[in-house]
Motif scaffolding. Structure first.
Motif, short mmCIF file in Angstrom:
data_model
loop_
_atom_site.label_atom_id
_atom_site.label_comp_id
_atom_site.label_asym_id
_atom_site.label_seq_id
_atom_site.Cartn_x
_atom_site.Cartn_y
_atom_site.Cartn_z
N PHE A 110 -24.17 19.86 -14.85
CA PHE A 110 -22.82 20.26 -14.45
C PHE A 110 -21.81 19.93 -15.55
N LEU A 111 -21.98 18.78 -16.21
CA LEU A 111 -21.06 18.40 -17.29
C LEU A 111 -21.14 19.40 -18.43
N ASN A 112 -22.37 19.75 -18.86
CA ASN A 112 -22.53 20.71 -19.95
C ASN A 112 -21.98 22.07 -19.57
N GLY A 113 -22.24 22.48 -18.33
CA GLY A 113 -21.71 23.77 -17.89
C GLY A 113 -20.20 23.81 -17.92
N ALA A 114 -19.56 22.71 -17.51
CA ALA A 114 -18.10 22.64 -17.55
C ALA A 114 -17.58 22.72 -18.98
N LEU A 115 -18.29 22.07 -19.93
CA LEU A 115 -17.89 22.12 -21.33
C LEU A 115 -18.00 23.54 -21.88
N LEU A 116 -18.93 24.34 -21.31
CA LEU A 116 -19.09 25.72 -21.74
C LEU A 116 -18.14 26.67 -21.00
#
Length: 399
Positions: A110-116
């Motif tokens: 979820f963190l990586n997706g938010a960064l993207l």
């Protein structure tokens, strides 16, 4: 049609500090700036990547390859020139980029997706696909600080390829995990190519570059040395590597110069696996041979040959020399070679650098030193242990 990626006279420089202030008080009292020099990772670089193409970037460590990817991903910003990207970018760069070590694998998705820039609902819909692709079902709710390097890369790659990017950036991703997962990576990259995605790939695996890339850039010391067909550019790069391994005095001799004054010199260093073929990718437990070819400009009494291995993050892993591991060498003259054999290279997955030297018996003089001259990788095929070295442990349960 606009280029998917465009570099126009791009430069990126960093400061290398030789003396810096420890705190604000020291800076105020000394009333002077820290001592540093500027290092250009990229200097006046221009190229364009067409939409739907797969472009490889090759070069030695420190040449500027990863800096180029970070500029495309907007992790870094250029000091000069312009970088433009058309479309959504998904990047898998160095180990652990974008991961919080205390969060679980699931939370980091979820963190990586938010960064993207992805909405939480979209990430939730793709969560099962990401976990299944990574093969990390058993460990997805463990903190990622407990993951091995292979597990990090598997999860990172699974996230990068399941967020529907227009441009995919991969830095050494083909060195991940076991053989089954590597095959998944190959298949997904091929699928992206057929779907018309743009891929920018940095790798030391020249066979993979030739296999996947329509075009290859060779970057050296921050500038582009070659740009064209993958087979032709990789061949030129390998020829340059071979040429750099020739000692400077040998080149001077061929040009009519002298021998340079050293009593003995390193002429060539080769990494060999089983047999006599050069090898740069190993598995834990594989045999490794290092052959050091030398050239004497005069007879040398009791020289000592040494080698050491350093992980790419600077951790000193292993060293050996002929003084402690033998046999002692009484006298050398002319030309020849010395070989050290490690029956089992018990290192875990990662990138490593090899250094070799020739010195005197009293350890007072270094005749020649090739520091961090060769690089190789270790790939893990089976388990995912953590740490630095591979120890084939066996567990038993007594009931």
């Amino acid at each position: 049609m606009p280029a998917a990626i465009s570099f126009e006279r791009v430069s990126k420089r960093f400061r290398i500090y030789h003396q810096r202030h420890e705190n604000l008080k020291e800076a105020v009292l000394r009333r002077r700036r820290g001592v540093y020099e500027e290092f250009y990772a990229l200097r006046d670089v221009s190229f364009a990547v067409e939409p739907g193409s797969t472009v490889g970037i090759i070069g030695s460590n420190g040449s500027g390859k990863s800096t180029a990817l970070k500029l495309v991903a907007r992790i870094l910003h250029p000091n000069g020139g312009e970088v433009s990207v058309d479309g959504r970018v998904s990047a898998l760069l160095e180990l652990g980029t974008g991961f919080h070590p205390d969060y679980t694998g699931r939370e980091n998705i979820f963190l990586n997706g938010a960064l993207l820039g992805l909405r939480r609902e979209l990430i939730r819909r793709r969560l099962d696909d990401i976990v299944a692709f990574s093969g990390m079902e058993r460990f997805i709710d463990n903190p990622v600080k407990t993951y091995s390097s292979g597990m990090y890369m598997r999860l990172g790659f699974a996230i990068a390829v399941n967020v529907d990017p227009d441009v995919l950036l991969v830095d050494e991703v083909l060195a991940v995990g076991d053989a089954d997962f590597a095959q998944k990576c190959y298949e997904r990259i091929n699928r992206f190519r057929t779907e018309g995605k743009t891929i920018l790939l940095v790798s030391h695996d020249l066979a993979a570059v030739r296999r996947f890339c329509d075009r290859t850039l060779w970057i050296d010391r921050g500038t582009i040395c070659a740009d064209g067909n993958a087979n032709e550019v990789t061949a030129r790069y390998l020829a340059d590597v071979e040429d750099r391994q020739r000692p400077a005095e040998e080149k001077a001799d061929s040009a009519g110069g002298g021998t340079g004054g050293r009593p003995i010199q390193i002429a060539r260093v080769q990494l060999l696996g089983e047999g006599s073929q050069p090898q740069y990718v190993f598995e834990p437990g594989d045999p490794l041979r290092v052959r050091i070819s030398y050239r004497c400009n005069q007879p040398v009494e009791r020289p000592v040959f040494g080698m050491w291995i350093v992980r790419s993050d600077g951790v000193n892993c292993y060293g050996s020399n002929t003084r402690t591991a033998g046999p002692p060498i009484a006298r050398l003259e002319g030309q020849g070679s010395v070989t050290v054999t490690i029956p089992h290279l018990n290192l875990l997955e990662g990138g490593y650098l090899l250094s070799v030297m020739i010195g005197d018996e009293a350890d007072r003089e270094t005749y020649d030193l090739w520091e961090y001259r060769l690089e190789f990788r270790v790939r893990q095929q089976d388990a995912d242990p953590t740490g630095l070295v591979f120890m084939p442990a066996k567990w038993a349960v007594d009931r």
